[in-house]
Design an enzyme around this catalytic site. Structure first.
Site, PDB file in Angstrom:
ATOM      1  CG  HIS A   6      -1.989  22.342  29.591  1.00  0.00           C
ATOM      2  ND1 HIS A   6      -1.624  23.227  28.606  1.00  0.00           N
ATOM      3  CD2 HIS A   6      -3.333  22.198  29.510  1.00  0.00           C
ATOM      4  CE1 HIS A   6      -2.703  23.614  27.955  1.00  0.00           C
ATOM      5  NE2 HIS A   6      -3.759  23.008  28.476  1.00  0.00           N
ATOM      6  CG  HIS A  47      -4.991  21.716  21.654  1.00  0.00           C
ATOM      7  ND1 HIS A  47      -5.205  22.878  20.924  1.00  0.00           N
ATOM      8  CD2 HIS A  47      -5.579  21.933  22.864  1.00  0.00           C
ATOM      9  CE1 HIS A  47      -5.874  23.748  21.659  1.00  0.00           C
ATOM     10  NE2 HIS A  47      -6.112  23.198  22.831  1.00  0.00           N
TER      11      HIS A  47
HETATM   12  O1  G3P Z   1      -8.195  21.312  30.197  1.00  0.00           O
HETATM   13  C1  G3P Z   1      -7.713  22.580  30.408  1.00  0.00           C
HETATM   14  C2  G3P Z   1      -7.258  23.231  29.126  1.00  0.00           C
HETATM   15  O2  G3P Z   1      -6.422  22.333  28.455  1.00  0.00           O
HETATM   16  C3  G3P Z   1      -8.390  23.645  28.230  1.00  0.00           C
HETATM   17  O3  G3P Z   1      -7.986  24.438  27.165  1.00  0.00           O
HETATM   18  O4  G3P Z   1      -7.395  24.864  24.807  1.00  0.00           O
HETATM   19  O5  G3P Z   1      -5.639  24.114  26.361  1.00  0.00           O
HETATM   20  O6  G3P Z   1      -7.412  22.534  25.606  1.00  0.00           O
HETATM   21  P1  G3P Z   1      -7.077  23.951  25.942  1.00  0.00           P
HETATM   22 CA    CA Z   2      -6.797  20.685  26.889  1.00  0.00          CA
END
Ligand code: G3P
Ligand code: CA
Length: 232
Positions: A6, A47
């Site tokens: 992630h 992000h």
């Molecule tokens: O794709 C899963 C997750 O990354 C979505 O939330 O805010 O971490 O981009 P965020």
């Molecule tokens: Ca994400």
């Protein structure tokens, strides 16, 4: 169960940087999740809407030039990457989940995506395009049916995963806070893969594995590998 890093291996390296993505593969992740903005004619990997949390810059991402963004320090001297740089470092067997945070021109986005894909070892089978904005996903799928769509959600709607099936999605990406075993069952009955975010604790990994979840997004691929082993 797929282990997708992630924002890269973001516990151990600055999130959404080439360093974090290389670290993810060093930790034997099966692939990556990362966030993208379409900016002018480029796709950058980032992000937040704002720069201050993860860079030495300030202001809103969308108000910057590419030159300014590329001059910033995103941690340990890392630049904010372009999409093509991230895809280029991915092994040919890996899975890349490209989450779209901003998109303003689908044909231009597809052109940029195609160029990045062609300069990598990946094919469309290695890619999942996801977003919380399902209209963007619908538009991409309409223009490029071969692309695998991941419908992101932070809710458990009364009609379960029906919205994802309507999008002709490949997968549904559900928050750990909302997931229930029945949701996994319903999604599988609808022909959808189930990927869960963000899963960093071994007990949660093992629970999701026992429910038949297809993959997790984790900040700690090394913990996931130690917990789940080579199980795919
Ligand atoms: O794709 C899963 C997750 O990354 C979505 O939330 O805010 O971490 O981009 P965020
Ligand atoms: Ca994400």
């Amino acid at each position: 169960m797929l282990i997708l890093a992630h924002r890269g291996a973001s516990r151990d390296a600055p999130e959404n940087t080439l360093r974090a993505f290389n670290e993810a593969f060093s930790q034997h992740a099966h692939g990556l999740e990362f966030d993208t903005y379409q900016l002018h004619q480029d796709i950058i990997v980032f992000h937040d809407r704002w720069l201050h949390r993860t860079t030495n810059g300030s202001g809103r991402v969308l108000d910057q030039t590419i030159t300014t963004l590329r001059s910033l320090d995103a941690g340990f001297g890392e630049q904010i990457p372009f999409l093509h740089e991230v895809l280029a470092l991915c092994p040919g067997s890996s899975i890349c989940n490209i989450e779209i945070k901003q998109l303003h021109d689908v044909p231009a986005w597809l052109q940029c995506f195609d160029d990045a894909l062609h300069s990598s070892r990946l094919t469309t089978d290695n890619i999942i395009i996801s977003s919380f904005n399902h209209r963007w996903l619908r538009e991409i799928k309409a223009q490029r049916p071969a692309i695998q769509i991941g419908a992101l959600t932070a809710s458990f709607p009364v009609n379960g995963p029906a919205f994802a099936a309507e999008l002709d999605a490949y997968s549904i990406h559900v928050t750990l806070d909302m997931i229930e075993e029945s949701y996994v069952r319903e999604a599988h009955q609808a022909g959808l893969k189930v990927l869960v975010y963000t899963v960093d604790m071994p007990d949660d990994m093992l629970m999701l594995k026992s429910w038949g979840v297809d993959g997790i997004f984790t900040n700690v691929p090394t913990v996931a590998r130690a917990t789940l082993g080579d199980y795919l």
